[in-house]
Design a protein around this motif. Structure first.
Motif, PDB file in Angstrom:
ATOM      1  N   MET A   1       0.835  -1.181   0.000  1.00 35.82           N
ATOM      2  CA  MET A   1       0.000   0.000   0.000  1.00 35.82           C
ATOM      3  C   MET A   1       0.880   1.245   0.000  1.00 35.82           C
ATOM      4  N   SER A   2       0.443   2.282  -0.681  1.00 38.73           N
ATOM      5  CA  SER A   2       1.179   3.539  -0.712  1.00 38.73           C
ATOM      6  C   SER A   2       0.283   4.673  -0.235  1.00 38.73           C
ATOM      7  N   ILE A   3       0.882   5.797   0.072  1.00 44.20           N
ATOM      8  CA  ILE A   3       0.129   6.971   0.489  1.00 44.20           C
ATOM      9  C   ILE A   3      -0.306   7.723  -0.758  1.00 44.20           C
ATOM     10  N   SER A   4      -1.573   8.012  -0.863  1.00 41.39           N
ATOM     11  CA  SER A   4      -2.110   8.728  -2.012  1.00 41.39           C
ATOM     12  C   SER A   4      -2.222  10.211  -1.672  1.00 41.39           C
ATOM     13  N   VAL A   5      -1.457  11.046  -2.371  1.00 42.73           N
ATOM     14  CA  VAL A   5      -1.514  12.494  -2.147  1.00 42.73           C
ATOM     15  C   VAL A   5      -2.083  13.179  -3.382  1.00 42.73           C
ATOM     16  N   GLU A   6      -2.680  14.341  -3.173  1.00 42.12           N
ATOM     17  CA  GLU A   6      -3.291  15.082  -4.269  1.00 42.12           C
ATOM     18  C   GLU A   6      -2.390  16.180  -4.827  1.00 42.12           C
ATOM     19  N   SER A   7      -1.613  16.799  -3.959  1.00 44.01           N
ATOM     20  CA  SER A   7      -0.732  17.884  -4.395  1.00 44.01           C
ATOM     21  C   SER A   7       0.204  18.252  -3.251  1.00 44.01           C
ATOM     22  N   ILE A   8       1.102  19.155  -3.517  1.00 47.76           N
ATOM     23  CA  ILE A   8       1.946  19.699  -2.458  1.00 47.76           C
ATOM     24  C   ILE A   8       1.140  20.789  -1.767  1.00 47.76           C
ATOM     25  N   ALA A   9       0.969  20.688  -0.456  1.00 47.06           N
ATOM     26  CA  ALA A   9       0.180  21.659   0.296  1.00 47.06           C
ATOM     27  C   ALA A   9       0.965  22.946   0.548  1.00 47.06           C
ATOM     28  N   HIS A  10       2.223  22.785   0.924  1.00 47.30           N
ATOM     29  CA  HIS A  10       3.050  23.963   1.136  1.00 47.30           C
ATOM     30  C   HIS A  10       4.528  23.602   1.070  1.00 47.30           C
ATOM     31  N   ILE A  11       5.296  24.640   0.837  1.00 43.86           N
ATOM     32  CA  ILE A  11       6.751  24.540   0.840  1.00 43.86           C
ATOM     33  C   ILE A  11       7.235  25.729   1.657  1.00 43.86           C
ATOM     34  N   ARG A  12       8.236  25.491   2.496  1.00 42.33           N
ATOM     35  CA  ARG A  12       8.832  26.613   3.229  1.00 42.33           C
ATOM     36  C   ARG A  12      10.316  26.654   2.899  1.00 42.33           C
ATOM     37  N   LEU A  13      10.767  27.813   2.488  1.00 41.67           N
ATOM     38  CA  LEU A  13      12.166  28.029   2.152  1.00 41.67           C
ATOM     39  C   LEU A  13      12.859  28.754   3.295  1.00 41.67           C
ATOM     40  N   THR A  14      14.073  28.355   3.600  1.00 43.29           N
ATOM     41  CA  THR A  14      14.864  29.080   4.579  1.00 43.29           C
ATOM     42  C   THR A  14      15.665  30.150   3.850  1.00 43.29           C
ATOM     43  N   VAL A  15      15.698  31.334   4.431  1.00 43.67           N
ATOM     44  CA  VAL A  15      16.350  32.478   3.806  1.00 43.67           C
ATOM     45  C   VAL A  15      17.248  33.180   4.819  1.00 43.67           C
ATOM     46  N   CYS A  16      18.197  33.941   4.314  1.00 43.99           N
ATOM     47  CA  CYS A  16      19.132  34.655   5.199  1.00 43.99           C
ATOM     48  C   CYS A  16      18.541  35.941   5.758  1.00 43.99           C
ATOM     49  N   ASP A  17      17.903  36.728   4.928  1.00 46.77           N
ATOM     50  CA  ASP A  17      17.389  38.037   5.312  1.00 46.77           C
ATOM     51  C   ASP A  17      15.907  38.073   4.962  1.00 46.77           C
ATOM     52  N   ILE A  18      15.054  37.938   5.969  1.00 50.38           N
ATOM     53  CA  ILE A  18      13.615  37.818   5.721  1.00 50.38           C
ATOM     54  C   ILE A  18      13.053  39.054   5.022  1.00 50.38           C
ATOM     55  N   GLU A  19      13.502  40.239   5.383  1.00 49.29           N
ATOM     56  CA  GLU A  19      12.961  41.444   4.741  1.00 49.29           C
ATOM     57  C   GLU A  19      13.358  41.510   3.269  1.00 49.29           C
ATOM     58  N   ARG A  20      14.594  41.168   2.959  1.00 43.19           N
ATOM     59  CA  ARG A  20      15.059  41.159   1.559  1.00 43.19           C
ATOM     60  C   ARG A  20      14.275  40.129   0.756  1.00 43.19           C
ATOM     61  N   SER A  21      14.083  38.943   1.338  1.00 44.66           N
ATOM     62  CA  SER A  21      13.354  37.892   0.639  1.00 44.66           C
ATOM     63  C   SER A  21      11.884  38.239   0.482  1.00 44.66           C
ATOM     64  N   ARG A  22      11.285  38.812   1.524  1.00 45.01           N
ATOM     65  CA  ARG A  22       9.885  39.241   1.412  1.00 45.01           C
ATOM     66  C   ARG A  22       9.736  40.252   0.286  1.00 45.01           C
ATOM     67  N   SER A  23      10.627  41.207   0.228  1.00 46.59           N
ATOM     68  CA  SER A  23      10.570  42.222  -0.817  1.00 46.59           C
ATOM     69  C   SER A  23      10.623  41.572  -2.200  1.00 46.59           C
ATOM     70  N   PHE A  24      11.526  40.621  -2.373  1.00 45.14           N
ATOM     71  CA  PHE A  24      11.662  39.925  -3.656  1.00 45.14           C
ATOM     72  C   PHE A  24      10.384  39.157  -4.011  1.00 45.14           C
ATOM     73  N   TYR A  25       9.926  38.290  -3.127  1.00 44.12           N
ATOM     74  CA  TYR A  25       8.775  37.432  -3.435  1.00 44.12           C
ATOM     75  C   TYR A  25       7.491  38.250  -3.605  1.00 44.12           C
ATOM     76  N   GLU A  26       7.341  39.302  -2.835  1.00 41.47           N
ATOM     77  CA  GLU A  26       6.144  40.131  -2.975  1.00 41.47           C
ATOM     78  C   GLU A  26       6.188  40.943  -4.259  1.00 41.47           C
ATOM     79  N   ARG A  27       7.359  41.443  -4.628  1.00 40.57           N
ATOM     80  CA  ARG A  27       7.503  42.214  -5.863  1.00 40.57           C
ATOM     81  C   ARG A  27       7.346  41.321  -7.093  1.00 40.57           C
ATOM     82  N   VAL A  28       7.956  40.147  -7.048  1.00 39.66           N
ATOM     83  CA  VAL A  28       7.936  39.266  -8.218  1.00 39.66           C
ATOM     84  C   VAL A  28       6.596  38.543  -8.369  1.00 39.66           C
ATOM     85  N   PHE A  29       6.088  37.968  -7.281  1.00 39.58           N
ATOM     86  CA  PHE A  29       4.893  37.128  -7.379  1.00 39.58           C
ATOM     87  C   PHE A  29       3.603  37.805  -6.908  1.00 39.58           C
ATOM     88  N   GLY A  30       3.698  38.729  -5.971  1.00 42.02           N
ATOM     89  CA  GLY A  30       2.501  39.433  -5.520  1.00 42.02           C
ATOM     90  C   GLY A  30       1.498  38.587  -4.759  1.00 42.02           C
TER      91      GLY A  30
END
Length: 137
Positions: free
Chosen positions: A1-30
């Motif tokens: 038997m295997s585990i049946s999954v539908e999708s990836i629920a979330h991913i968390r990335l580790t970053v060095c500077d949270i404010e710099r990364s927030r600025s990037f992800y918010e500007r690029v992806f919104g």
């Protein structure tokens, strides 16, 4: 038997500077913020949200992406853990629009590549995490 999954629920990335990364992800992806510790949070709220480690979680159309501040290391896809993170877009036209948006944001990117079954566009975040946009043919 295997585990049946539908999708990836979330991913968390580790970053060095949270404010710099927030600025990037918010500007690029919104993406809208789904969860973060409010600046005026009381002790109980801070404890309940301590799993955020001072980071943020964004809501994408199909899932969540989190950023967590952690250290001063730099991403390298040749180490164990993660090679790259790819996001799908609806069409080649959407990929071309994304390339123009990255240019407007000053993000260094590769050319759009035709890899046979799809088109891809590669770029990196401020911590050198390899990101990719992909459009199916």
């Amino acid at each position: 038997m295997s585990i049946s999954v539908e999708s990836i629920a979330h991913i968390r990335l580790t970053v060095c500077d949270i404010e710099r990364s927030r600025s990037f992800y918010e500007r690029v992806f919104g993406w809208p913020v789904a969860l973060e510790i409010p600046a005026d949070a009381d002790a109980e709220t801070r404890q309940r949200l301590s799993f955020l480690y001072g980071g943020v979680i964004y809501r994408m159309e199909h899932g969540l992406l989190g950023l967590r501040p952690a250290g001063t290391d730099r991403f390298d896809e040749n180490r164990v853990g993660l090679d790259h993170l790819a996001f799908s877009v609806g069409s080649l036209a959407a990929l071309e629009a994304a390339a123009a948006h990255l240019d407007a944001c000053g993000v260094v990117r590769g050319d759009i590549k035709d890899i046979g079954v799809s088109y891809i566009l590669e770029f990196r975040d401020p911590d050198n995490i390899a990101l990719e946009l992909i459009a199916s043919k």
